[in-house]
Scaffold this active site. Structure first.
Site, mmCIF file in Angstrom:
data_model
loop_
_atom_site.group_PDB
_atom_site.id
_atom_site.type_symbol
_atom_site.label_atom_id
_atom_site.label_comp_id
_atom_site.label_asym_id
_atom_site.label_seq_id
_atom_site.Cartn_x
_atom_site.Cartn_y
_atom_site.Cartn_z
ATOM 1 C CE1 TYR A 158 -2.921 -6.211 11.400
ATOM 2 C CE2 TYR A 158 -5.469 -6.298 11.300
ATOM 3 C CZ TYR A 158 -4.180 -5.691 10.718
ATOM 4 O OH TYR A 158 -4.259 -4.798 9.676
ATOM 5 N N GLY A 213 -8.922 -17.173 15.175
ATOM 6 C CA GLY A 213 -9.057 -15.714 15.121
ATOM 7 C C GLY A 213 -9.820 -14.772 13.928
ATOM 8 N N GLY A 265 8.504 -5.430 1.931
ATOM 9 C CA GLY A 265 8.484 -4.588 0.877
ATOM 10 C C GLY A 265 9.578 -4.893 0.043
ATOM 11 N NE ARG A 310 -12.071 -11.226 6.276
ATOM 12 C CZ ARG A 310 -12.662 -12.070 7.080
ATOM 13 N NH1 ARG A 310 -14.065 -12.380 7.078
ATOM 14 N NH2 ARG A 310 -12.066 -12.829 8.021
ATOM 15 C CB ILE A 349 -0.975 -0.106 1.259
ATOM 16 C CG1 ILE A 349 -2.069 -1.301 1.233
ATOM 17 C CG2 ILE A 349 -1.944 1.446 1.197
ATOM 18 C CD1 ILE A 349 -2.760 -1.534 2.325
HETATM 19 C C1 UD1 Z 1 -7.136 -8.628 6.042
HETATM 20 C C2 UD1 Z 1 -5.558 -7.937 6.085
HETATM 21 C C3 UD1 Z 1 -5.466 -7.000 7.466
HETATM 22 C C4 UD1 Z 1 -6.549 -6.028 7.319
HETATM 23 C C5 UD1 Z 1 -7.969 -6.953 7.500
HETATM 24 C C6 UD1 Z 1 -9.043 -5.866 7.242
HETATM 25 C C7 UD1 Z 1 -3.912 -9.186 5.034
HETATM 26 C C8 UD1 Z 1 -2.934 -10.334 5.074
HETATM 27 N N1 UD1 Z 1 -4.548 -8.998 6.401
HETATM 28 O O1 UD1 Z 1 -7.206 -9.664 7.206
HETATM 29 O O2 UD1 Z 1 -4.158 -6.716 7.228
HETATM 30 O O3 UD1 Z 1 -6.450 -5.110 8.585
HETATM 31 O O4 UD1 Z 1 -8.016 -7.394 6.217
HETATM 32 O O5 UD1 Z 1 -10.245 -6.828 7.350
HETATM 33 O O6 UD1 Z 1 -3.909 -8.665 4.310
HETATM 34 N N2 UD1 Z 1 -8.498 -17.219 3.615
HETATM 35 C C9 UD1 Z 1 -8.472 -18.619 3.011
HETATM 36 N N3 UD1 Z 1 -7.391 -19.107 2.529
HETATM 37 C C10 UD1 Z 1 -6.119 -18.834 2.504
HETATM 38 C C11 UD1 Z 1 -5.885 -17.407 3.032
HETATM 39 C C12 UD1 Z 1 -6.917 -16.594 3.754
HETATM 40 O O7 UD1 Z 1 -9.606 -19.142 2.917
HETATM 41 O O8 UD1 Z 1 -5.243 -19.185 1.792
HETATM 42 C C13 UD1 Z 1 -9.702 -16.461 4.315
HETATM 43 C C14 UD1 Z 1 -9.437 -16.265 5.667
HETATM 44 O O9 UD1 Z 1 -9.611 -17.280 6.593
HETATM 45 C C15 UD1 Z 1 -10.359 -15.120 5.867
HETATM 46 C C16 UD1 Z 1 -10.266 -14.598 4.353
HETATM 47 O O10 UD1 Z 1 -9.878 -15.463 3.681
HETATM 48 O O11 UD1 Z 1 -11.632 -15.456 6.145
HETATM 49 C C17 UD1 Z 1 -9.486 -13.046 4.295
HETATM 50 O O12 UD1 Z 1 -7.968 -13.474 4.761
HETATM 51 P P1 UD1 Z 1 -6.944 -12.648 4.848
HETATM 52 O O13 UD1 Z 1 -6.652 -12.134 3.412
HETATM 53 O O14 UD1 Z 1 -5.738 -13.190 5.554
HETATM 54 O O15 UD1 Z 1 -7.246 -11.316 5.350
HETATM 55 P P2 UD1 Z 1 -8.084 -10.921 6.894
HETATM 56 O O16 UD1 Z 1 -7.749 -11.748 7.932
HETATM 57 O O17 UD1 Z 1 -9.398 -10.490 6.884
#
Ligand code: UD1
Length: 306
Positions: free
Chosen positions: A145, A272, A43, A212, A20
Site C-alpha cells: 500500500y 507491515g 461505499g 498515529r 471521505i
Molecule cells: C491508515 C489507513 C490508510 C491511510 C493511513 C495513513 C485505513 C483502513 N487505513 O492506515 O488508508 O493511508 O492510515 O496513515 O483507514 N489496529 C489495531 N487493532 C485493529 C485495527 C488496527 O490495533 O483492530 C492498529 C494497527 O495495527 C495500526 C493502527 O491501529 O497500528 C492503525 O491501523 P489502521 O486504522 O488500519 O490504519 P493504518 O494502517 O495506519
C-alpha cells in the site's frame, strides 16, 4: 461557507460514495455539478447527495472511467484500496487500484485539462527516522500500500512537471469520522468503536505502543477544498493534526467515551505496520492555509453520539 470557493464546475469524485469522498461531495454539491464514480464495494448509496450524478462501476474499467472523466474540470481522486493489511495479502490488487487506475485518471485529466487532487498517504514514509515527518523526509514504505501510494504521489508531481497538469497530492494521516465503516479492513477507530459499543474485546495489535495522528474527516474536506483552488500545484502536503496518540491510549479513550466495559486485549503485531507516525503540517498551513479544527477528544465524542 464550505466549498464556496469552488463554483460552477463539473467535479468528479472517484470513490464518491465512500467515507471521505462522500463528505467532499456534500461540501460541493450546492454550487457545482457533482459526478460520483463508485463500485460500491465499500461505499454506500445513502452517502451520495441526491443532486449528484452517480456512475456505478469499477475505476479499473476503461469505459466506465472514460465516461466519468468526460468534460470534467476538477477531480478528487479518492477511490482506493485503503487497507494496509489487505495490500499485504493482495499486493497486485493494491497496485491495480492504487497505481494503474491513478495513471488512467491522470491521462484523462490531461485530455480534459482538469485539476486532480488525489489521496496520498502517510504510509509512503514507512518507518520515519524522526517524527514529526516533513514532506521532504526519506520514504521507505513498509507495505505494498505504501509503495503504491508513493507511486501515486510521484505520478501526480510528474504529470505536473512533464505535462503542466494542475495536481495536488494530499498525504492523509489517519482519517476518522462519520460514515467510516467497521470491518476487517477498516480504520481502527471504527473497529474499536464497534467493539466497545458491543461490549466485545477491543483488539489492539501488538503492544499498542505504535502511534498515529488521527484527523477528522471535516478537516480532510477542508484540505481538499484548499487544494482545489491553490496556486501551489505540482506539490504534496501532509494532512493531519500534527499530534499523535498511541493505539493503547486510543483504545482506552474509546472505551471511556462509550462507557464500555470491554476488555482491551493484545493480538499479534500486524505485518507491515508502521511504529510511529506523526506529521509536520507547517507546509500545508503556510501554502494551503489549511488549519485543522477538530480535536481527537471532540471528534470521538461526536462520533459515538451518532
Ligand atoms: C491508515 C489507513 C490508510 C491511510 C493511513 C495513513 C485505513 C483502513 N487505513 O492506515 O488508508 O493511508 O492510515 O496513515 O483507514 N489496529 C489495531 N487493532 C485493529 C485495527 C488496527 O490495533 O483492530 C492498529 C494497527 O495495527 C495500526 C493502527 O491501529 O497500528 C492503525 O491501523 P489502521 O486504522 O488500519 O490504519 P493504518 O494502517 O495506519
Amino acid at each position: 461557507m464550505p466549498g464556496s470557493e469552488v463554483h460552477d464546475e463539473t467535479v468528479l469524485i472517484t470513490g464518491g460514495a465512500g467515507f471521505i469522498g462522500s463528505h467532499i461531495a456534500d461540501a460541493l454539491t450546492e454550487h457545482n455539478d457533482i459526478r460520483i464514480l463508485d463500485n460500491f464495494s465499500t461505499g454506500s448509496r445513502e452517502n451520495v447527495p441526491a443532486t449528484a450524478t452517480t456512475i456505478e462501476g469499477d475505476i479499473r474499467d476503461e469505459k466506465t472511467l472514460a465516461a466519468a472523466m468526460d468534460g470534467v474540470d476538477l477531480v478528487f481522486h479518492q477511490a482506493a484500496l485503503v487497507s494496509v493489511q489487505q495490500s499485504v495479502e493482495q499486493p497486485e490488487v493494491s497496485h491495480a487500484i492504487n497505481v494503474e487506475a491513478t495513471i488512467e485518471v491522470l491521462e484523462h485529466a490531461r485530455k480534459e485539462d482538469a485539476r486532480v487532487v488525489a489521496a496520498s498517504s502517510a504510509a509512503i514514509y514507512g518507518e520515519p527516522q524522526t517524527v514529526p515527518v516533513t514532506e521532504s523526509d526519506p520514504k521507505t514504505p513498509t507495505s505494498p500500500y505504501g509503495v503504491d501510494k508513493l507511486s501515486l504521489d510521484h505520478y501526480l508531481r510528474l504529470y505536473h512537471d512533464l505535462y503542466d497538469l494542475e495536481t495536488v497530492a494530499l498525504r492523509y494521516f489517519n482519517v476518522y469520522g462519520p460514515r467510516q465503516t467497521a470491518g476487517d479492513y477498516s480504520g481502527v477507530i471504527s473497529i474499536f468503536k464497534e467493539q466497545a459499543m458491543n461490549g466485545d474485546p477491543i483488539t489492539v495489535n501488538g503492544d499498542g505502543g505504535q502511534t498515529r495522528d488521527f484527523v477528522h474527516v471535516d478537516d480532510i474536506v477542508h484540505a481538499n477544498l484548499r487544494a482545489a483552488t491553490t496556486t501551489h500545484v505540482g506539490d504534496a502536503y501532509n494532512i493531519g493534526t500534527g499530534s499523535s496518540v498511541t493505539i493503547q491510549e486510543l483504545a482506552e479513550a474509546i472505551r471511556d467515551v462509550t462507557n464500555s466495559a470491554s476488555d482491551i486485549v493484545h493480538t499479534d503485531p500486524r505485518p507491515g505496520d508502521i511504529r510511529h507516525s506523526c506529521p509536520d503540517i507547517t507546509k500545508a498551513r503556510e501554502q494551503l492555509e489549511y488549519s485543522p479544527s477538530v480535536s481527537l477528544e471532540d471528534g470521538l465524542e461526536t462520533l459515538v453520539q451518532l
